[in-house]
Design an enzyme around this catalytic site. Structure first.
Site, mmCIF file in Angstrom:
data_model
loop_
_atom_site.group_PDB
_atom_site.id
_atom_site.type_symbol
_atom_site.label_atom_id
_atom_site.label_comp_id
_atom_site.label_asym_id
_atom_site.label_seq_id
_atom_site.Cartn_x
_atom_site.Cartn_y
_atom_site.Cartn_z
ATOM 1 N N GLY A 31 18.937 66.255 33.535
ATOM 2 C CA GLY A 31 19.039 67.555 33.086
ATOM 3 C C GLY A 31 19.480 67.808 31.458
ATOM 4 O O GLY A 31 19.218 68.768 30.863
ATOM 5 N N GLU A 87 26.569 67.377 29.592
ATOM 6 C CA GLU A 87 25.890 67.775 30.646
ATOM 7 C C GLU A 87 25.509 69.177 30.679
ATOM 8 O O GLU A 87 25.769 69.903 30.059
ATOM 9 C CB GLU A 87 26.892 67.269 32.012
ATOM 10 C CG GLU A 87 26.566 67.973 33.274
ATOM 11 C CD GLU A 87 25.367 67.069 33.750
ATOM 12 O OE1 GLU A 87 24.338 66.809 33.133
ATOM 13 O OE2 GLU A 87 25.455 66.610 34.790
ATOM 14 N N ASP A 88 24.218 69.367 31.609
ATOM 15 C CA ASP A 88 23.878 70.777 31.580
ATOM 16 C C ASP A 88 24.520 71.706 32.155
ATOM 17 O O ASP A 88 24.632 72.763 31.736
ATOM 18 C CB ASP A 88 22.300 70.627 31.944
ATOM 19 C CG ASP A 88 22.025 70.162 33.444
ATOM 20 O OD1 ASP A 88 23.192 69.368 33.999
ATOM 21 O OD2 ASP A 88 20.869 70.230 34.031
ATOM 22 N N ASP A 136 28.854 72.549 38.441
ATOM 23 C CA ASP A 136 28.760 73.342 39.541
ATOM 24 C C ASP A 136 29.824 73.111 40.556
ATOM 25 O O ASP A 136 30.921 73.793 40.315
ATOM 26 C CB ASP A 136 27.343 73.228 40.221
ATOM 27 C CG ASP A 136 26.970 74.040 41.440
ATOM 28 O OD1 ASP A 136 27.506 73.935 42.321
ATOM 29 O OD2 ASP A 136 25.708 74.541 41.355
ATOM 30 N N LYS A 160 29.440 77.049 36.329
ATOM 31 C CA LYS A 160 29.401 78.031 37.363
ATOM 32 C C LYS A 160 30.952 77.629 37.996
ATOM 33 O O LYS A 160 30.797 77.111 39.204
ATOM 34 C CB LYS A 160 28.224 77.730 38.379
ATOM 35 C CG LYS A 160 27.258 78.397 38.627
ATOM 36 C CD LYS A 160 26.314 77.918 39.894
ATOM 37 C CE LYS A 160 24.803 77.850 39.189
ATOM 38 N NZ LYS A 160 23.940 77.539 40.489
ATOM 39 N N PHE A 191 21.161 80.438 40.845
ATOM 40 C CA PHE A 191 20.240 79.534 40.564
ATOM 41 C C PHE A 191 19.514 79.384 39.298
ATOM 42 O O PHE A 191 18.495 80.260 39.343
ATOM 43 C CB PHE A 191 19.475 78.801 41.717
ATOM 44 C CG PHE A 191 19.118 77.458 41.728
ATOM 45 C CD1 PHE A 191 19.953 76.547 42.080
ATOM 46 C CD2 PHE A 191 18.073 76.972 41.014
ATOM 47 C CE1 PHE A 191 19.918 75.102 41.881
ATOM 48 C CE2 PHE A 191 17.660 75.657 40.826
ATOM 49 C CZ PHE A 191 18.678 74.860 41.265
ATOM 50 N N ASP A 222 16.356 72.402 36.322
ATOM 51 C CA ASP A 222 15.155 72.067 37.215
ATOM 52 C C ASP A 222 15.410 72.524 38.358
ATOM 53 O O ASP A 222 16.671 72.817 38.825
ATOM 54 C CB ASP A 222 14.688 70.697 37.522
ATOM 55 C CG ASP A 222 15.409 69.982 38.443
ATOM 56 O OD1 ASP A 222 16.808 69.967 38.216
ATOM 57 O OD2 ASP A 222 14.993 69.295 39.418
ATOM 58 N N ARG A 245 11.859 72.505 34.004
ATOM 59 C CA ARG A 245 12.645 71.993 32.806
ATOM 60 C C ARG A 245 12.597 72.309 31.471
ATOM 61 O O ARG A 245 13.122 72.458 30.532
ATOM 62 C CB ARG A 245 12.834 70.305 32.856
ATOM 63 C CG ARG A 245 13.519 69.882 34.007
ATOM 64 C CD ARG A 245 13.835 68.409 33.740
ATOM 65 N NE ARG A 245 14.053 67.831 35.002
ATOM 66 C CZ ARG A 245 15.311 67.533 35.565
ATOM 67 N NH1 ARG A 245 16.401 68.199 35.121
ATOM 68 N NH2 ARG A 245 15.421 66.852 36.827
#
Ligand code: PRP
Ligand code: 7HP
Length: 181
Positions: A43, A98-99, A102, A130, A151, A158, A164
């Site tokens: 990601g 990092e993307d 969570d 998040k 989401f 993705d 993506r």
């Protein structure tokens, strides 16, 4: 038939502006040094590519891929390294990119693993945070945007390996959800 419905959360223009701000902050913090930027596959690759090209300090890059223990669809939440770094990090200034964070499980585990290799410093930059979803405490050093518990896809993120490539970040829903069915 439920079709994917997309709502833009961040446009490519706002992403570009925020990535440049982050890169400015990181460049100031790492002035006179050459950090090793570690991207978490898959990601992070889009964000990392934009971020490093906006830095004003030299850097090196490497990548890790993580995997969850556990069979079938149920993850145990235990994370291990699937593809390891090719660069020794002892004594280096390391910045993990990092993307999204969570639950926090991925990054807290990776930070634990990499700390044992004794880098000179270890920081984390996430594009999206998040916070509502945390299962373990985790605070990133640099955050692009904090987002609600929806989401999202695009800009490297993705859903089942789709989306993506989208240049904007979009909230993924279904057309039936949108219509309130
Ligand atoms: C996604 C994302 C983070 C992780 C965040 O990875 O890229 O690595 O989930 O979740 P957490 O904070 O709950 O641990 P994914 O496993 O979907 O792999 P990908 O990067 O290949 O999309
Ligand atoms: C992982 C992840 N991947 C894509 N979109 C999200 O909103 C996600 N949360 N955690």
């Amino acid at each position: 038939m439920m079709e994917a419905a997309m709502e833009i959360l961040f446009t490519q223009e706002s992403i570009d502006r925020r990535v440049r701000e982050l890169a400015g902050q990181i460049s100031r913090d790492y002035e006179g040094r050459e950090p090793l930027i570690i991207g978490i596959l898959n990601g992070a690759f889009v964000f990392m590519a934009d971020l490093i090209r906006a830095l004003n300090v030299p850097c090196r890059v490497d990548f890790v891929r993580l995997a969850s223990y556990g069979a079938g669809c149920v993850s145990s939440g235990e994370i291990r390294i699937g593809k390891d770094l090719e660069t020794p990090i002892a004594g280096r200034d390391v910045l993990i990119v990092e993307d999204i964070v969570d639950t926090g499980l991925t990054l807290s585990r990776l930070v634990d693993i990499l700390r044992k290799r004794q880098p000179a410093s270890l920081k984390v930059c996430v594009f999206l945070d998040k916070r509502e979803r945390r299962r373990v405490p985790f605070t990133a050093d640099y955050v692009g945007f904090s987002i609600p518990d929806r989401f999202v896809v695009g800009y490297g993120l993705d859903h089942n390996e789709q989306y993506r490539f989208l240049p904007d970040v979009c909230v993924l829903g279904t057309s039936s959800e949108k219509e309130g069915i």
